[in-house]
Design an enzyme around this catalytic site. Sequence first.
Site, PDB file in Angstrom:
ATOM      1  N   HIS A  61      -7.497  -6.081  -0.129  1.00  0.00           N
ATOM      2  CA  HIS A  61      -6.468  -5.210   0.006  1.00  0.00           C
ATOM      3  C   HIS A  61      -5.222  -5.838   0.805  1.00  0.00           C
ATOM      4  CE1 HIS A  61      -3.859  -1.555  -0.329  1.00  0.00           C
ATOM      5  NE2 HIS A  61      -4.121  -1.375   0.836  1.00  0.00           N
ATOM      6  N   GLU A  83     -10.279  -4.922  -5.273  1.00  0.00           N
ATOM      7  CA  GLU A  83      -9.693  -3.826  -4.366  1.00  0.00           C
ATOM      8  C   GLU A  83      -9.576  -2.362  -5.183  1.00  0.00           C
ATOM      9  OE1 GLU A  83      -5.875  -3.495  -2.874  1.00  0.00           O
ATOM     10  OE2 GLU A  83      -5.283  -5.204  -3.819  1.00  0.00           O
ATOM     11  N   SER A 135       0.759  -1.123  -0.263  1.00  0.00           N
ATOM     12  CA  SER A 135       0.057   0.066  -0.004  1.00  0.00           C
ATOM     13  C   SER A 135       0.920   1.271  -0.125  1.00  0.00           C
ATOM     14  CB  SER A 135      -0.788  -0.117   1.239  1.00  0.00           C
ATOM     15  OG  SER A 135      -2.075   0.823   1.075  1.00  0.00           O
TER      16      SER A 135
END
Length: 317
Positions: free
Chosen positions: A283, A253, A160
């Site tokens: 995610h 996602e 991320s």
Amino acid sequence: MEPVIEHRLGSSPKARRFALFMRVFIRPVFFYSPLTRFMLRLAVVLDWGAPLLMRPAKGTVVERVELAGFHGEWIRPDGRAADRVVLYLHGGGFFCCGLRTHRGLVARIASRSDAVAFSVAYRQLPGAPLPVSMADALEAYGWLLDQGRKPENIVIAGDSAGGFLAFTSALAALKNGLPAPAGIVALSPLVDLDHEARASYEHTRRDAYVPVHRLKALKRLLLAGMDGEPLPSPCDRDLRGLPPVFIVAGSREALRYDAELMAERLAQAGVPHRLQIWEDQIHVFPAFAGAIPEGREAIGEIAAFVRDTTSPVALAD
């Protein structure tokens, strides 16, 4: 070069139940909590409580290291020593999570890769804006080189927001005359800070727990003091010269948009890469490998990439 994309089909009942749990219990918390400096400070609770649920395997040795203004930790599965190093940059939107939330994931990756890991507690919001986080990540890579670690044995990895930093660190290393790492691993990476296109992406509203509608407000906090400067989005940089890249994302996602965009840009730059899109996964699903079998499978794929892109290593007794 065309983007290299693999679709991993099939979703286990455990994965579907876990995604439902995230939508019902976690999504409301992330979606409705106000993005204020006070709430950002409270996010540290996630990192404090993580050891109760996400511990590394028994026998893992963790050693804290102090750096210039921040710290990191060595993670050695079974106490091993190895030439191969995974430099890990945790996710969390640049304001939450930390070494504790990701210790189990990082230890799993290191163990399966026959490597040790160096996980970085880079400074983040509310105490530090994005440029500081980026500088800390690059400093950690430079520190490894100063310790005698060979770049051909280092893979920079992150999930991320940490995926964002993995790319910016490698790009900054090239710009500053440092050798490139052997490879980059990005799990559901954020690579585009211009959120307009992602807002209309088909999976944005179906994401199990990532509050994409908050990214505009987060962007203002991240870029404080950078008025007039171009966005540091990795997808918009000159990517030529990057080492091989392995990207993992879930099919439903919001940041699948970023993963596909980065694969496209890497292809345009002629950078060897591979994007795996796992059906119906959430995610950063490898972080939940203890509950999701696909998470364990994905870590196996990550480990194979780490081994394949680094030079042979000598394990100590």
